[in-house]
Structures are given as C-alpha cells and as structure tokens.
Scaffold this motif. Structure first.
Motif, PDB file in Angstrom:
ATOM      1  N   PHE A 143      -4.977   9.800   2.099  1.00  0.00           N
ATOM      2  CA  PHE A 143      -4.868   8.350   2.005  1.00  0.00           C
ATOM      3  C   PHE A 143      -3.446   7.934   1.668  1.00  0.00           C
ATOM      4  O   PHE A 143      -2.963   6.904   2.160  1.00  0.00           O
ATOM      5  N   LEU A 144      -2.754   8.727   0.848  1.00  0.00           N
ATOM      6  CA  LEU A 144      -1.352   8.444   0.520  1.00  0.00           C
ATOM      7  C   LEU A 144      -0.508   8.378   1.780  1.00  0.00           C
ATOM      8  O   LEU A 144       0.299   7.454   1.977  1.00  0.00           O
ATOM      9  N   TRP A 145      -0.665   9.360   2.656  1.00  0.00           N
ATOM     10  CA  TRP A 145       0.092   9.407   3.911  1.00  0.00           C
ATOM     11  C   TRP A 145      -0.274   8.229   4.803  1.00  0.00           C
ATOM     12  O   TRP A 145       0.602   7.522   5.322  1.00  0.00           O
ATOM     13  N   ALA A 146      -1.591   7.995   4.979  1.00  0.00           N
ATOM     14  CA  ALA A 146      -2.039   6.952   5.898  1.00  0.00           C
ATOM     15  C   ALA A 146      -1.593   5.570   5.426  1.00  0.00           C
ATOM     16  O   ALA A 146      -1.097   4.754   6.221  1.00  0.00           O
ATOM     17  N   PHE A 147      -1.748   5.300   4.137  1.00  0.00           N
ATOM     18  CA  PHE A 147      -1.392   3.975   3.646  1.00  0.00           C
ATOM     19  C   PHE A 147       0.114   3.766   3.662  1.00  0.00           C
ATOM     20  O   PHE A 147       0.589   2.641   3.885  1.00  0.00           O
ATOM     21  N   GLN A 148       0.885   4.821   3.455  1.00  0.00           N
ATOM     22  CA  GLN A 148       2.342   4.688   3.506  1.00  0.00           C
ATOM     23  C   GLN A 148       2.790   4.290   4.908  1.00  0.00           C
ATOM     24  O   GLN A 148       3.655   3.423   5.067  1.00  0.00           O
ATOM     25  N   VAL A 149       2.208   4.908   5.928  1.00  0.00           N
ATOM     26  CA  VAL A 149       2.549   4.534   7.309  1.00  0.00           C
ATOM     27  C   VAL A 149       2.100   3.100   7.592  1.00  0.00           C
ATOM     28  O   VAL A 149       2.825   2.323   8.243  1.00  0.00           O
ATOM     29  N   PHE A 150       0.930   2.717   7.079  1.00  0.00           N
ATOM     30  CA  PHE A 150       0.461   1.344   7.281  1.00  0.00           C
ATOM     31  C   PHE A 150       1.416   0.335   6.652  1.00  0.00           C
ATOM     32  O   PHE A 150       1.727  -0.701   7.248  1.00  0.00           O
ATOM     33  N   VAL A 151       1.888   0.614   5.435  1.00  0.00           N
ATOM     34  CA  VAL A 151       2.802  -0.305   4.753  1.00  0.00           C
ATOM     35  C   VAL A 151       4.114  -0.443   5.530  1.00  0.00           C
ATOM     36  O   VAL A 151       4.644  -1.549   5.684  1.00  0.00           O
ATOM     37  N   VAL A 152       4.620   0.671   6.056  1.00  0.00           N
ATOM     38  CA  VAL A 152       5.879   0.627   6.804  1.00  0.00           C
ATOM     39  C   VAL A 152       5.709  -0.157   8.099  1.00  0.00           C
ATOM     40  O   VAL A 152       6.488  -1.079   8.405  1.00  0.00           O
TER      41      VAL A 152
END
Length: 481
Positions: A391-400
C-alpha cells in the motif's frame, strides 16, 4: 526438495532470467536511442550503466536461486525495468539541458547501492517472522530517523521543508528510511493486538441499532502515541507529503488487521482535522491548496512559487500525445524538479500516453504481486508487513500522479525507482528484498502443504485408519458366537 519440485524451480528461475534479459535489453536500447536523438551517437556511459544495472540484478538473481528459490519471478525483472526507465529519463533530461552527467552517475551509484541492499536483505533475512521481535525498538528507530533533520548542524532546510541531512555535499532524506521500521512496528503491534482491537470496542447504538464502534484507548495507546509523535515530527519538519503517506498506510494496515470500518472513519476524521490545522498554520500548505484550486488564474500563475510549475507540467503532458516527443524537444527539461517530483510529467512528454500507461501497468503488476503474497501468507505479521509495503508503494504513486494532474494538491514526493534520489532508491530496493524473501517463504510453505495433503489422500485406507488388533475379550466373544 523433492524430484517433483526441482523442475518447477528450474523453470521459474529460467523465466526470471529471461525476463531480466528482456528488461536489460529494453534499458540498453532506450539509452542508445536517447543518445542518438540528442547527440547522434551512443552515450559514453552505456556500457557502464548496463554493467552496473545488469550485474547487480544478476547477483540478486543468483542469490535468489540458492537462498530464496521460491521467490516470485516477476518482482525482480519488473523492478529492474522501472529503474532502467528512470535512469534513461534522468540522463536524457540533463543531456538535453546541456548539463554534465553528474546526476546520472550519482543515480547509477545509488542504483548499485540499492541492489546491494536488496541482496543483503535476501541473504540476511532468512525468517521474516523474526522481524517482529522488537516492535518498540523499531518504533524508536523510525522516530529517531524522522527527527534527525532537526539537528542544528547537519539538518538541511530546502524548498520550505527541513527533511534532509547534508554530509560534504551529499544529502540523505531520513524519512525515506524511517518508513521501513515504522511499517514493521505497525505490523508487529497490530499482529499482537489484532483480536483485542477487532473485538473490544464500545458500541454506540440508537434505539438498539448499532451505529458506530469506539475502540478502547488503552488498547490503542502505545500505537497512537508512537504514530502521533511521528506525525508531529513530520509536521515540524514540514514534510507533509510523507505525513500523509504514513498516516494512510497506518489506516490501511489497521483496517487489514481488524476489518473494522469504524477505525477508518475515526482515522479519516482525525486526518481532516489535522489537514485543516496544517492549512491554517503553514503558508506553503495554503499555497498548494490555492494552486490546486486556481492553477490557471493569472495571479496564481505569476505569483512567487505559484502554479507555473504545475501548469507547465500539464502542457508538457499534453505535448507528449500518444507516443511522445522524444528527447531534444519539449519543455520538460526546463521544469523545476522534472527528474524528481515531476518525473511522470517527463515520462509523459518523452514517451507519451503509451509510456505513462506502461509505467503504471508495471507498477500495478508489482503491487499486485505483493498483495497476492500477503493474501497467501499464514503468519499475521508477514501478512500485515507485506500489505503495508504494498500500500505504501501504491499510494505513493497515486499521490505523485494525482499531484501532477491536479487531481489532488501537489505534495512533493518521489516516484519509487523512477525519481532521482538515493534515499528513495535504496529504501525501495530494500523493500523489494523483503518482498522477494517473503514470497519465497510463503510459496514454499504452500507447496509443502499441498504435497502433505496429496500424500495423505493417496495413503491406503488401512494406513489412514488402521483396524485395531482384536483384544482377548473380543476374541472370546467371537469364539462364543
């Protein structure tokens, strides 16, 4: 290892090696084409970059053959592909702007160190379950890393945030490394308190109908205190993007452990209240919200630290079209942070919508493989740890991506494996090492259970439930009959 599993392992290793070759071929071809577009010649660092990226990946592959033979064969090639695309874009942007290849060489150095960290993780973390032994030590390590930029001598304040440490010209972002121990702390604590947090709660009812569940604060006390300190430190350093990221990971892991929607509701309410307070206290938060809502307003566009960066990024994305402009054209190389915060804008301009879709698809595949491992894990700590990192990886890409497209306010975060920056790159590769080790352990356990069940089913009936020998009393009764 039995004779039935050996061919399967060899086939998996062959598939992983073949996909690694494809990823490295794509990287070398892309770097060659970039050099030909810009300078009509192959880049001087082609062979060095291919050797570093390929040699490090091959070392990890060999280590997986012996130490983690059941590891997911897709994770390593997909990560190498993303890392290679990021390096191509970084080198191309600096070459297009006429800058020396210092940033590219530095990114290559961090790539080698990151894959070395991945290799070390695979070799040393033989039993991921043992990482849960010291949860409060993990929490303390994460808090120390978050607070370290506040040090008066080596702490560095740039771009409105104090989140770097500076050593003789090299900068390190400790909050990137803090993500790993904080996620491990959450996974360990939630694993220990899972049943209590899921069941022990006060019910709020209206005429006998349950409306909401309020957890007991004594069960949430240590975790809430540690997480509250972490968020306060991040707000104090004005690293609000990481604050948002870690808080949402906290909510995702909490829901995974308890399956209680009330926790998510309480967390969202706390986040909205904190966001409003941050909006009132910090000028740069108000500025980013204004940019998000009024990006094309001339007063906002021409203001100092206004919306020019975001608007020019949107035009760069539009210029890319379906297949991109290639290097040597466009405006991405002139944008501030085009190789870090706006790396997806650069990918969109140079490779078009097709390139952005390919990067997002590869990211989606990586996250999907991690969630698949989490679903298959029997150990609660391993399940929560893998879920948190995914989730850390997925949400970081979503935020960017959401920030550069004005879906949400721009928060100034890096894209894993793509953006320039050693802290993010090394941390991501260590995370990948944990994924590889966990996937091997989970898959090996699943195959062992399958073989045990098959062996039990194939046993003769007499072997499964043998008939007891007749006793003396039984024999005499039979004789009497």
């Amino acid at each position: 290892m039995t004779y039935t599993t050996a061919p399967r392992l060899r086939r998996r290793h062959t598939i992983e090696l073949a996909m690694l070759a494809v990823a490295l071929t794509v990287f070398a071809t892309g770097l060659c084409l970039t050099g030909l577009q810009l300078h009509a010649q192959v880049p001087d660092l082609l062979w060095l970059a291919t050797a570093v990226l390929g040699g490090s990946a091959l070392a990890v592959h060999v280590a997986l053959r012996f130490c983690a033979p059941w590891a997911d064969p897709l994770i390593l090639p997909l990560a190498v592909l993303l890392n290679g695309i990021g390096f191509i874009v970084i080198w191309g942007l600096h070459a297009e702007a006429g800058d020396p290849p210092t940033a590219a060489f530095r990114q290559l150095l961090w790539t080698g160190l990151g894959q070395l960290g991945c290799l070390t993780t695979v070799l040393l973390v033989r039993h991921p379950q043992r990482l849960q032994r010291y949860p409060y030590l993990m929490a303390l390590a994460g808090l120390v890393l978050l607070a370290s930029p506040m040090l008066p001598v080596i702490g560095l304040d740039q771009y409105g945030s104090r989140r770097w440490l500076s050593f003789n010209g090299f900068t390190v972002q400790p909050s990137e490394f803090a993500k790993i121990p904080l996620v491990l702390f959450l996974a360990a604590y939630l694993g220990m308190k899972r049943d209590i947090l899921a069941l022990a709660a006060a019910q709020i009812t209206v005429r006998g109908v349950k409306i909401f569940s309020v957890p007991r604060m004594r069960d949430m006390g240590p975790m809430t205190a540690a997480w509250g300190i972490a968020i306060l430190i991040l707000v104090g350093t004005k690293d609000l993007g990481t604050s948002l990221l870690l808080f949402t990971v906290f909510l995702a892991m909490l829901y995974t452990a308890t399956l209680r929607k009330s926790w998510v509701g309480i967390g969202v309410a706390m986040f909205l209240a904190g966001a409003y307070v941050a909006y009132l206290l910090f000028w740069h938060v108000r500025q980013r919200v204004t940019i998000w809502l009024h990006a094309f307003d001339p007063g906002v566009y021409y203001a100092p630290q206004g919306s020019a960066q975001v608007v020019e990024g949107l035009f760069a994305l539009a210029d890319g079209g379906l297949f991109g402009l290639g290097f040597g054209q466009g405006r991405a190389a002139t944008l501030f942070a085009s190789n870090s915060d706006l790396i997806m804008v650069s990918v969109g301009e140079k490779f078009g919508l097709a390139g952005v879709a390919a990067v997002l698809l590869v990211t989606l595949l990586l996250v999907e493989r991690a969630f698949r491992v989490a679903l298959a894990a029997r150990d609660t700590f391993v399940k929560l740890m893998t879920t948190g990192f995914a989730f850390l990886w997925a949400f970081q890409v979503f935020v960017v991506v959401g920030g550069v497209t004005l879906l949400i306010p721009l928060s100034g975060m890096t894209t894993p494996l793509l953006s320039v920056g050693g802290s993010s790159l090394v941390t991501t590769w260590i995370m990948l090492g944990l994924w590889l080790r966990v996937s091997s352990e989970v898959r090996r356990a699943a195959v062992s259970r399958c073989h045990d069940d098959t062996a039990t089913m194939e046993l003769p009936r007499s072997a499964v439930s043998p008939t007891p020998p007749p006793t003396a009393s039984n024999k005499s009764a039979t004789d009497q009959e």
